[in-house]
Write a protein that holds these residues in place. Structure first.
Motif, mmCIF file in Angstrom:
data_model
loop_
_atom_site.group_PDB
_atom_site.id
_atom_site.type_symbol
_atom_site.label_atom_id
_atom_site.label_comp_id
_atom_site.label_asym_id
_atom_site.label_seq_id
_atom_site.Cartn_x
_atom_site.Cartn_y
_atom_site.Cartn_z
ATOM 1 N N ILE A 170 26.912 -52.025 86.208
ATOM 2 C CA ILE A 170 27.984 -51.058 86.444
ATOM 3 C C ILE A 170 29.251 -51.616 85.820
ATOM 4 N N LEU A 171 29.799 -50.856 84.895
ATOM 5 C CA LEU A 171 31.013 -51.250 84.186
ATOM 6 C C LEU A 171 32.165 -50.355 84.626
ATOM 7 N N LEU A 172 33.261 -50.974 85.008
ATOM 8 C CA LEU A 172 34.475 -50.251 85.366
ATOM 9 C C LEU A 172 35.506 -50.540 84.286
ATOM 10 N N GLN A 174 41.521 -30.659 61.669
ATOM 11 C CA GLN A 174 40.629 -31.067 60.590
ATOM 12 C C GLN A 174 40.978 -32.481 60.124
ATOM 13 N N LEU A 175 39.952 -33.256 59.852
ATOM 14 C CA LEU A 175 40.069 -34.639 59.369
ATOM 15 C C LEU A 175 40.664 -35.596 60.399
ATOM 16 N N THR A 176 40.686 -35.239 61.661
ATOM 17 C CA THR A 176 41.133 -36.171 62.698
ATOM 18 C C THR A 176 39.966 -36.490 63.620
ATOM 19 N N LYS A 177 40.081 -37.626 64.279
ATOM 20 C CA LYS A 177 39.065 -38.051 65.246
ATOM 21 C C LYS A 177 39.782 -38.542 66.488
ATOM 22 N N PRO A 178 39.093 -38.564 67.617
ATOM 23 C CA PRO A 178 39.748 -39.054 68.833
ATOM 24 C C PRO A 178 40.029 -40.554 68.752
ATOM 25 N N ASP A 179 41.141 -40.946 69.318
ATOM 26 C CA ASP A 179 41.491 -42.367 69.394
ATOM 27 C C ASP A 179 41.220 -42.816 70.830
ATOM 28 N N LEU A 180 40.168 -43.580 71.027
ATOM 29 C CA LEU A 180 39.754 -44.061 72.346
ATOM 30 C C LEU A 180 40.033 -45.555 72.449
ATOM 31 N N GLN A 181 40.753 -45.934 73.491
ATOM 32 C CA GLN A 181 41.041 -47.351 73.762
ATOM 33 C C GLN A 181 40.597 -47.674 75.185
ATOM 34 N N TRP A 182 39.953 -48.812 75.357
ATOM 35 C CA TRP A 182 39.522 -49.296 76.670
ATOM 36 C C TRP A 182 40.382 -50.484 77.079
ATOM 37 N N GLU A 183 40.657 -50.587 78.387
ATOM 38 C CA GLU A 183 41.395 -51.734 78.933
ATOM 39 C C GLU A 183 40.759 -52.152 80.250
ATOM 40 N N ASN A 184 41.017 -53.388 80.618
ATOM 41 C CA ASN A 184 40.618 -53.915 81.937
ATOM 42 C C ASN A 184 39.162 -53.610 82.274
ATOM 43 N N SER A 185 38.266 -53.792 81.317
ATOM 44 C CA SER A 185 36.856 -53.528 81.602
ATOM 45 C C SER A 185 36.210 -54.755 82.238
ATOM 46 N N ASN A 186 35.452 -54.506 83.287
ATOM 47 C CA ASN A 186 34.711 -55.599 83.921
ATOM 48 C C ASN A 186 33.466 -55.048 84.603
ATOM 49 N N TYR A 187 32.460 -55.894 84.678
ATOM 50 C CA TYR A 187 31.203 -55.494 85.315
ATOM 51 C C TYR A 187 31.306 -55.726 86.813
ATOM 52 N N GLU A 188 31.117 -54.656 87.577
ATOM 53 C CA GLU A 188 31.096 -54.765 89.040
ATOM 54 C C GLU A 188 29.741 -55.292 89.513
ATOM 55 N N LEU A 189 28.726 -55.016 88.723
ATOM 56 C CA LEU A 189 27.361 -55.410 89.070
ATOM 57 C C LEU A 189 26.580 -55.592 87.785
ATOM 58 N N GLN A 190 25.714 -56.588 87.763
ATOM 59 C CA GLN A 190 24.845 -56.774 86.612
ATOM 60 C C GLN A 190 23.559 -57.443 87.082
ATOM 61 N N THR A 191 22.447 -56.706 86.937
ATOM 62 C CA THR A 191 21.137 -57.241 87.296
ATOM 63 C C THR A 191 20.245 -57.155 86.057
ATOM 64 N N ALA A 192 18.977 -57.475 86.230
ATOM 65 C CA ALA A 192 18.053 -57.459 85.095
ATOM 66 C C ALA A 192 17.854 -56.057 84.522
ATOM 67 N N ARG A 209 33.612 -45.325 85.607
ATOM 68 C CA ARG A 209 32.614 -46.230 86.192
ATOM 69 C C ARG A 209 31.270 -45.797 85.594
ATOM 70 N N LEU A 210 30.770 -46.616 84.687
ATOM 71 C CA LEU A 210 29.541 -46.303 83.968
ATOM 72 C C LEU A 210 28.390 -47.147 84.505
ATOM 73 N N THR A 211 27.311 -46.481 84.892
ATOM 74 C CA THR A 211 26.114 -47.184 85.345
ATOM 75 C C THR A 211 25.108 -47.188 84.200
ATOM 76 N N PRO A 246 20.075 -51.012 68.204
ATOM 77 C CA PRO A 246 19.323 -50.664 69.411
ATOM 78 C C PRO A 246 20.020 -51.269 70.632
ATOM 79 N N ALA A 247 20.213 -50.465 71.654
ATOM 80 C CA ALA A 247 20.958 -50.897 72.848
ATOM 81 C C ALA A 247 20.094 -51.806 73.712
ATOM 82 N N THR A 248 19.955 -53.052 73.283
ATOM 83 C CA THR A 248 19.126 -54.018 73.999
ATOM 84 C C THR A 248 19.914 -54.773 75.069
ATOM 85 N N SER A 249 21.179 -54.404 75.246
ATOM 86 C CA SER A 249 22.007 -54.991 76.306
ATOM 87 C C SER A 249 23.075 -53.977 76.689
ATOM 88 N N PRO A 250 23.658 -54.116 77.877
ATOM 89 C CA PRO A 250 24.739 -53.193 78.270
ATOM 90 C C PRO A 250 25.917 -53.221 77.296
#
Length: 195
Positions: free
Chosen positions: A133-135, A111-129, A156-158, A38-42
């Motif tokens: 916002i994650l960049l 067939q039988l392949t999936k996307p390869d997703l990699q994230w880099e340089n992620s940081n929160y621009e804002l975080q409240t209760a 940029r995900l809110t 359960p997504a109880t946090s960002p």
């Protein structure tokens, strides 16, 4: 009486011969229930979102977004070049379109392949209760039509805390890495699949 005993003996032999009472090798436990929490946090939401995309799990992917019937509407802001190229696709993009996109991606991939997703340089621009916002920069490798295509950009995900205590993605802005970058982005992929 003798007929009843005969039937009882015959039934016993048949049941024993069918290995009904024989123990079997236990199956491996189903891991799918432990991947998504359960997504109880960002951070849990971001992990669920990433895993659902990589696994092409449309149901779990859809759960990451604010539902279409919510009072707060989910908003996807495509990278400008893709927005101009696929204006009809992105006109009224919703959480339902996100699910349709994943389903389309499943059939688009080799067939039988999936996307390869990699994230880099992620940081929160804002975080409240109740919001964050994650960049983060991403690279996605897709194998389709016997070739690998790479999609790169910045998201940029809110994240928004819903009334049930579960975090959801309420806004997603897709951008290139930098000005002048001509790489295909996540928006390009969404446009190609949904066009």
């Amino acid at each position: 009486m003798q007929g009843k005993i005969y039937i009882l003996v015959l039934a016993s032999v048949l049941l024993y011969g069918c290995d009904v009472f024989k123990t079997r090798t236990p199956e491996e436990p189903d891991q799918s229930s432990t991947i998504y929490q359960p997504a109880t946090s960002p951070s849990v939401l971001f992990s669920n979102f990433t895993t659902a995309f990589k696994e092409l799990n449309d149901a779990e992917y859809y759960k990451c977004f604010i539902a279409s019937d919510s009072t707060i509407k989910y908003q996807f802001i495509p990278e400008p070049t893709s927005a101009a190229r696929y204006p009809a696709v992105f006109l009224n993009w919703s959480a339902d379109n996100e699910r349709t996109f994943i389903l389309g991606l499943k059939s688009y991939l080799e067939q039988l392949t999936k996307p390869d997703l990699q994230w880099e340089n992620s940081n929160y621009e804002l975080q409240t209760a109740d919001s964050a916002i994650l960049l983060a920069q991403y690279t996605i490798d897709i194998t389709a039509k016997n070739e690998i295509t790479t999609y790169r950009g910045t998201s940029r995900l809110t994240f928004y805390l819903a009334s049930d205590g579960i975090w959801k993605i309420s806004r997603w802005q897709d951008m290139t890495f930098s000005t002048g970058d001509t790489s295909q982005t996540w928006s390009s992929l969404k446009g190609q699949i949904s066009f």
